[in-house]
Design an enzyme around this catalytic site. Structure first.
Site, short mmCIF file in Angstrom:
data_model
loop_
_atom_site.label_atom_id
_atom_site.label_comp_id
_atom_site.label_asym_id
_atom_site.label_seq_id
_atom_site.Cartn_x
_atom_site.Cartn_y
_atom_site.Cartn_z
CE LYS A 10 -3.29 -2.63 2.41
NZ LYS A 10 -4.90 -2.73 3.05
CG HIS A 93 -6.72 -3.38 -2.86
ND1 HIS A 93 -7.22 -2.48 -1.93
CD2 HIS A 93 -5.96 -4.26 -2.41
CE1 HIS A 93 -6.96 -2.95 -0.46
NE2 HIS A 93 -6.13 -4.16 -0.88
CD GLU A 95 -6.70 -0.40 1.09
OE1 GLU A 95 -5.66 -0.15 0.65
OE2 GLU A 95 -6.79 -0.97 2.16
#
Ligand code: PEP
Length: 248
Positions: A10, A93, A95
Site C-alpha cells: 500500500k 483493490h 481501496e
C-alpha cells in the site's frame, strides 16, 4: 498448482524498506520455498525493489492506468510498470474501488492493459461487512467476477484475490468454512467463464492473513495463495506466511 504469496505494501515504504526486500530475497535464495513470491511496493520503490530482489522473487505494482500513455497526470501505465522490471500488478483493490471510485469495467480494462504489457493481473474482489450480513456476499462476488474478470483471463496471466473488505486491516478473518465456500464459488464461476482455464487460475485469500493463521488458511480447498497487506511490511512476518505454505 504452485501457490502465490503476494505482499501489498500500500502507501508504505521508503528507501529504508528495501532492507525488507533484501531479507526476503535472502530467504528465497536459501531454498525450500514452496510458493511463488511477489511484493508490490509503491511506484517510487519499483525499480529499486527490482534491483534489490535480484530476480529471486518478483516485484509488482498496486495499480495501473488502462491506457499506455497520454495526458493522465499522476497515473502510471502497465507498460511503464513492466519497463521498471515489475512482473505483476494488483487491480481493483477495494481501496482503489472505494477511494478512487473504480468500477468493475475500469478494473477489467486495467487487467487487459496489464496483459498487453506482459504483466500478471491480480484482480481483487470481495464483499463488505454489510453485504455479508445481508446474505449477499455470494451475489456481490459473482457480479464482481462478471464485471471485472475478462473472460480471456488465463492461468498464466491472472490471479484472483478474494478479499472480504471487512477483513482487510481489521484482524478479523472469515471462518475456514466460509473461506473455502467462497473460494469454491469463485472456482466454479471461473470454470464457467474462462473456457478451460478456470480450473488453473490461482485464487488468493486476502484479509488479515498473518503468520499465525496462514497455515490453516493456505490448507483450505481452492486457496492457492494469499494477498497480504500489513504482514508483508516486515520480512520476518512475510516469511512466516511463506513458510506456512503446505507441503504437497
Ligand atoms: C490487503 O489490503 O490487500 C490486505 C489483505 O490487507 P491486510 O492483510 O492488512 O488485511
Amino acid at each position: 498448482m504452485r501457490p502465490l504469496i503476494a505482499g501489498n505494501w500500500k502507501m508504505n515504504g521508503t528507501g529504508h524498506s528495501l532492507a525488507e526486500i533484501a531479507a526476503v530475497a535472502e530467504h528465497v535464495a536459501a531454498g525450500n520455498v514452496r510458493a511463488d513470491v511477489l511484493i508490490c511496493p509503491p511506484f517510487t520503490l519499483l525499480s529499486r525493489a527490482v534491483a534489490t530482489a535480484e530476480g529471486r522473487f518478483a516485484i509488482g505494482a498496486q495499480d495501473c492506468h488502462a491506457q499506455v500513455s497520454g495526458a493522465f497526470t499522476g497515473d502510471v501505465s502497465a507498460t511503464m510498470i513492466r519497463d521498471a522490471g515489475a512482473m505483476a500488478v494488483i487491480v481493483g483493490h477495494s481501496e482503489r474501488r472505494h477511494y478512487h471510485h473504480e468500477t468493475n469495467a475500469m478494473v477489467a480494462a486495467k487487467a487487459e492493459a496489464a496483459w498487453r504489457a506482459g504483466l500478471m493481473a491480480i484482480i481483487c474482489i470481495g464483499e463488505t461487512g454489510d453485504e455479508r450480513d445481508q446474505g449477499r456476499a455470494d451475489e456481490v462476488v459473482l457480479a464482481q467476477i462478471e464485471g471485472s474478470v475478462p473472460a480471456a483471463a488465463r492461468a498464466g496471466n491472472t490471479a484472483i484475490a478474494y478479499e472480504p473488505i471487512w477483513a482487510i486491516g481489521t484482524g478479523l478473518t472469515p471462518s475456514g468454512d466460509d473461506i473455502a465456500t467462497m473460494h469454491g464459488i469463485i472456482r466454479e464461476s471461473l470454470q464457467r467463464r474462462c473456457h478451460g482455464e478456470g480450473e488453473r487460475i490461482r485464487i488468493l485469500y486476502g484479509g488479515s492473513a498473518n503468520p499465525g493463521n496462514a497455515r490453516g488458511i493456505l490448507a483450505l480447498a481452492n486457496v492457492n495463495g494469499a494477498l497480504v497487506g500489513g504482514a508483508s511490511l516486515k520480512a520476518e512476518d512475510f516469511m512466516g506466511i511463506i513458510r506456512a505454505v503446505p507441503r504437497v
